[in-house]
Write a protein that holds these residues in place. Structure first.
Motif, short mmCIF file in Angstrom:
data_model
loop_
_atom_site.label_atom_id
_atom_site.label_comp_id
_atom_site.label_asym_id
_atom_site.label_seq_id
_atom_site.Cartn_x
_atom_site.Cartn_y
_atom_site.Cartn_z
N ALA C 12 -6.62 -7.48 2.66
CA ALA C 12 -5.44 -7.52 1.79
C ALA C 12 -5.78 -7.05 0.38
CB ALA C 12 -4.86 -8.93 1.77
N THR C 13 -6.95 -7.43 -0.11
CA THR C 13 -7.36 -7.00 -1.45
C THR C 13 -7.59 -5.50 -1.48
OG1 THR C 13 -8.40 -9.16 -1.75
CG2 THR C 13 -9.03 -7.41 -3.30
N LYS C 14 -8.16 -4.97 -0.44
CA LYS C 14 -8.38 -3.52 -0.36
C LYS C 14 -7.05 -2.78 -0.48
CE LYS C 14 -10.28 0.09 2.61
NZ LYS C 14 -9.05 0.84 2.84
N VAL C 15 -6.01 -3.28 0.23
CA VAL C 15 -4.70 -2.65 0.14
C VAL C 15 -4.16 -2.79 -1.28
CG1 VAL C 15 -2.30 -2.78 0.94
CG2 VAL C 15 -4.19 -2.97 2.58
N ALA C 16 -4.28 -4.00 -1.82
CA ALA C 16 -3.70 -4.26 -3.15
C ALA C 16 -4.39 -3.44 -4.25
CB ALA C 16 -3.78 -5.75 -3.46
N LYS C 17 -5.71 -3.33 -4.17
CA LYS C 17 -6.44 -2.65 -5.24
C LYS C 17 -6.71 -1.18 -4.92
CE LYS C 17 -9.75 -4.98 -7.35
NZ LYS C 17 -10.89 -5.87 -7.72
N GLY C 18 -6.37 -0.76 -3.70
CA GLY C 18 -6.58 0.65 -3.35
C GLY C 18 -8.04 1.05 -3.31
N MET E 1 -1.00 -11.63 3.11
CA MET E 1 0.03 -10.71 3.58
C MET E 1 -0.60 -9.65 4.50
SD MET E 1 2.50 -8.13 1.49
CE MET E 1 2.53 -9.13 0.03
N SER E 2 0.12 -9.25 5.53
CA SER E 2 -0.37 -8.23 6.44
C SER E 2 0.80 -7.33 6.82
CB SER E 2 -0.95 -8.88 7.71
OG SER E 2 0.11 -9.39 8.49
N ARG E 3 0.50 -6.24 7.50
CA ARG E 3 1.56 -5.34 7.92
C ARG E 3 2.58 -6.07 8.81
NH1 ARG E 3 2.41 0.43 8.53
NH2 ARG E 3 4.56 0.55 9.24
N LEU E 4 2.07 -6.98 9.65
CA LEU E 4 2.96 -7.74 10.53
C LEU E 4 3.98 -8.53 9.73
CD1 LEU E 4 3.52 -8.38 13.47
CD2 LEU E 4 1.92 -10.28 13.32
N ASP E 5 3.55 -9.13 8.62
CA ASP E 5 4.50 -9.86 7.76
C ASP E 5 5.59 -8.92 7.26
OD1 ASP E 5 2.97 -12.21 7.95
OD2 ASP E 5 1.67 -11.56 6.31
N VAL E 6 5.18 -7.73 6.88
CA VAL E 6 6.16 -6.77 6.36
C VAL E 6 7.14 -6.37 7.46
CG1 VAL E 6 6.46 -4.54 5.21
CG2 VAL E 6 4.46 -5.97 4.68
N THR E 7 6.62 -6.13 8.65
CA THR E 7 7.49 -5.78 9.78
C THR E 7 8.50 -6.89 10.04
OG1 THR E 7 5.74 -4.46 10.79
CG2 THR E 7 7.53 -5.16 12.23
N PHE E 57 15.24 -2.50 2.21
CA PHE E 57 14.92 -3.81 2.79
C PHE E 57 14.43 -4.81 1.76
CE2 PHE E 57 14.60 -0.89 6.42
CZ PHE E 57 15.36 -1.56 7.36
N ASP E 58 14.63 -4.52 0.47
CA ASP E 58 14.26 -5.46 -0.60
C ASP E 58 12.78 -5.85 -0.53
OD1 ASP E 58 16.97 -5.44 -1.21
OD2 ASP E 58 17.38 -7.25 -0.04
N LEU E 59 11.91 -4.87 -0.32
CA LEU E 59 10.48 -5.17 -0.25
C LEU E 59 9.87 -5.16 -1.65
CD1 LEU E 59 9.38 -2.93 2.77
CD2 LEU E 59 10.27 -5.27 2.81
N SER E 60 8.86 -5.98 -1.83
CA SER E 60 8.12 -5.98 -3.09
C SER E 60 7.21 -4.76 -3.13
CB SER E 60 7.27 -7.25 -3.18
OG SER E 60 6.22 -7.16 -2.24
N GLU E 61 6.61 -4.54 -4.29
CA GLU E 61 5.70 -3.41 -4.43
C GLU E 61 4.50 -3.57 -3.49
OE1 GLU E 61 3.42 -1.20 -8.12
OE2 GLU E 61 5.05 -2.62 -8.54
N ALA E 62 4.00 -4.81 -3.40
CA ALA E 62 2.85 -5.07 -2.53
C ALA E 62 3.23 -4.78 -1.08
CB ALA E 62 2.41 -6.53 -2.68
N GLU E 63 4.42 -5.19 -0.69
CA GLU E 63 4.87 -4.93 0.69
C GLU E 63 5.02 -3.43 0.93
OE1 GLU E 63 7.25 -9.16 1.39
OE2 GLU E 63 8.25 -7.50 0.35
N ALA E 64 5.55 -2.73 -0.06
CA ALA E 64 5.70 -1.28 0.09
C ALA E 64 4.34 -0.61 0.28
CB ALA E 64 6.40 -0.69 -1.12
#
Lengths: 147, 147, 147, 147, 147, 147, 147, 147, 147, 147
Positions: C12-18, E1-7, E57-64
């Motif tokens: 998750a941190t990798k995604v967040a921090k790129g 958070m993970s991709r599954l949560d976003v889905t 879908f009203d996603l946050s920046e992190a979710e995007a």
């Protein structure tokens, strides 16, 4: 709360406090093999043993009580384990399974080696070509009987 | 013809002639554990060893040649064995699997006990409360390395 | 807390921090293959390596300690993976499994290619018809021995 | 008659005549990896290649025709292989599967390494601490595309 | 958070806001097939596409950001799906699997239809006896090559 | 004798005589998709169709009668197919399964695409970047009804 | 020849000659439960018992010898049995499994009921509301021991 | 809240309060076998029985109501149980399954022993060589009928 | 929130309020079979039906909206159900599966009984020897068609 | 010879002689459902019934005797059937399984519908929109009892 919760707390506490199984076993006064299995949720402790483990791993009284309840045994998430170290033991059963069977029957006749009346000992075996893991297992032979 | 056919012939001939694995091993000049596994289709014999086995089990030259081909290993029909004797070993891996893992890592660090650079010895352990099966396993420790 | 929690935090941190694995590996001072596997919960870091990873991924001291514990290995949720990229590797083992076996035995005799004393390198191979993935694997040959 | 019958005949003839895959490959004029896979029922030969294989393995004309039919691929009896050599490759996919995925995506974006537009080369890598198996795989990267 | 949560958030938001996949696709500017698969966690979006989906879908920046990470693919909880609509596709593969194989090989030789360089289109096909589902699939043929 | 025996004879005769499914279909007077599936043991022929197939594949009268018996359907040896060509279709169901579901329900409401009242057409789609496999499927939509 | 062949011959001969297990057991001089299990390939007979069985079922000397070899045990083709009578026992283990566990541990502590040092007796229990099957099982309690 | 939650609360309360199943059964006024199975989520209690259990285990009214709902039965996490005590019962079905079948059919004809109209009794059987577990099962015989 | 959450809330509310499916069905104005299946997450309600169910089970507007979304169907946790009542239906399919097939094909030719265009009715059938469960199923016959 | 051989002979003879199950049932004097199941190896015939079946299918006396032996039941090769007609019944159990359970328990309390004291009737139900398959099942309700 369940026994699994207690096992997970023991493991997490071990990491946090940097404990060693050999030291835990020494405190309990039994082999490292039995004590480790017990702490990992596979064996049942008596009140005294549970008190020692509870002290070492900062368990509550309720948690200590769970250590004295017979657990639902089986420590692996899948019947064919993915972890390479554990898989090697699975492989030994797969490759040598029929050999175990033939040799035990040749020596003892029909029956099994007990996995209950059983003890084992795991040691480092120094070797100039690379140290070895040495495991000695001893299980009572239980014969099938006619009736 | 396949290695499986040769294994089945060896087993049937053993029953018919009443041979013992310990005697076969003595003739081959190696341990009963390795020789039994080889006769059961799990190990590869060299020409000389194959000749001894062929003589004892009345194998043809073609069959003896199969003994020198590396077999597809794995001696059990299902990954969870139904045979009670073999199942007990499966159970030991299931119950003690995480204990093996913890104790080997505590002693050696990350790595495995080799199931290839491996030997074992199975003996009767006399005991007044009922004789026991004693198995000593020795496998080289192989460390994971960084790169 | 468990190693799995730490792995998920790293991802998750990798995604967040790129972050990029290649950069993480450069900081750790080892190959991107080993370092990625370690961050994904498959290898064990020493204290120094763990400190670097902790710094990059904002891990707590407790989390860094988990990186130094040998993990229960196996990174996939099912034994036949559903992810297309990973499945292609499964398919290579399925299609070429017996070919690997024949050619290694023809060259080396009975034994295996170690998956422990093992290293690999993954590179882009430029090609006018479409770049290729090039993977070089090197594993020590471990012979079966008689005893 | 089926392709499986032809594969089994090839294997049995190889044992009987003591052929080597490297020699078969040389006669066919292609790599030992592709030729072995083809002889083991995983690839499709053209008429000329089939004629060479038929000559070497004493195949009938009907059998040679089967070599030119696209086979139902997959060379292993179970999805998790029991054979130790082949299992090590399964383990590499299990342990390194997510690492392959991360590194290929980091380098190439979303897509896969083709297992069809693929070639590999297996060599002995001399090493004073014990020779190694070296495998180089090359597969075209295939990107997912939007539409 | 993970991709599954976003889905899961996307699905729940779709129910709550009564969105339609066709409308989402129009906003993204790609086919409804690709966009739906992407929103369901099977494809990777670029920054611009992710921004559109996030807005709808009203996603946050992190979710995007998670939408731009290559997901672990596979959308079904079991390898044989229980849902009747999805099972019918599984059944088509089961019943017609060997037919697909025979006809593609007859037309193209040995190789596969790519599931990566692939597109599809799903339409209503009006029919007086009951409207039909019409699906057109197009995948690049990838030939096996000798080497 | 069973339908499976007849299927195997058809396949073997096809190899021996070098027949093509497209030609067989032309003789039967139906699509190559349906006829191939029927010859591979998945569909039921009427007397006239069976007579044509029997003539082309040298079937006896008894064998021709089996072609007119409804077969136990399912053409694959395992529920997850190992053959790469067929697996790609399995993968499409795995990756796009929920997408099929969402889009068909969005267009038609609750129900399924019939796999019985179904037809399909497989064609080569010429493409300068490499020809493609084009498959058009048409299945009647069957709505769930309240009662 | 294998033990399975002998078991199948016994079953076929029983049908052909109309023998009853109770009569076979009387001739052997042991319980019908043990003798039936032995004839079905689950127990090992001594020479004298084998001679009786051989006489009753017209076995050859070679076949009689197989009865004295310890068989690979497990009498069912699948781990969840499809046969309704046998499934009911599987269901009892599924429904009452944790009850067996709780009550045996409450009475005896940690350990198991042996399935080796075991005997059972199956009888008709007359009942005006419909006769009942009565099964009495007796297995030695084996305690886990510390070490 | 679900029945599973209630079962887990009962088990945890039992550990915390040190209750015994035999005492619970005495309070309920039924056998320890039935009462334990009911408390473990396998049987349905009536209002009065539920009130007793609720009192003993400190259940809320809502929880007591769940005890009166027919549960989804099956007490084990896997169809082949890993727990050694429960596995022994699985093994008895595996080894003696065909024996149960033969003897019940020989005595009663085609039909089954009911697992519904069923009762059982588990007792300690004192034995100088080690006490035994004695289990008596009684199930109504249900014949298949023609129609 | 997901459909599963809504289903669980419906079940818990039913227990808490002591509702009956037959009454719920009467309020909805459809059969108890369809309405129960819908409440258990297997069918899709329209707005009006959902409003009735929401009123009876105290569902929020958001929860009522989920009832109108087509669910991922399949109500059982394992493909072979452990619950004895449900298993009996699985057993009927196992024992009578080929009989269903033979008789439907004999009457109708090749095709299936639809599980979509399907209705059923479950009633108590009074019987002096013990009341019976009577289930009438009606599914449209769907013929396979040539094309 | 085994019951399976007899079943296969019956099926092959039915194809060869063009018999119909309805006619066989009329000769035997029982329902087509029971008689078909019996001929397919799922039920046990008495001597008189077996004689009729033997006459119709040209069975030898030895084969007729097998019809009178209780078979190992279960007519399907896999627990999830691949045949579309039979799968639809599996799907009904999957989708409606919990509905069956709720409605039977609501009407009868805890217990099951017997699959042994069971009969069924399969009929064509004429319908202008397409004829339907109508199946009526009747199974005795068996209540769980306290003890």
């Amino acid at each position: 709360m369940s026994r699994l919760d207690v096992t997970e707390k023991i493991i997490a506490t071990k990491v946090a406090k940097g404990l060693k199984w050999a030291d835990v076993a020494r405190e309990v006064g039994l082999s490292k093999e039995w004590v480790t299995a017990a702490c990992l949720g596979q064996m049942t402790l008596d009140a005294e043993q549970a008190a020692v483990v509870a002290r070492l791993f900062d368990l509550s009284e309720a948690e200590a009580r769970w250590l004295q309840v017979v657990p639902y045994k089986g420590s692996l998430p899948t019947s064919v384990p993915t972890d390479p170290l554990i898989y090697r033991f699975h492989e030994l059963v797969s490759v040598y399974g029929t050999t175990f069977k033939e040799l035990i029957h040749e020596e003892f006749g029909d029956g099994i080696m007990s996995a209950i009346d059983f003890r084992m000992d795991l040691q480092r075996e120094p070797d100039p070509k690379g140290d070895r893991v040495s495991i000695t297992m001893s299980g009572k032979f239980l014969p099938y009987k006619t009736y």
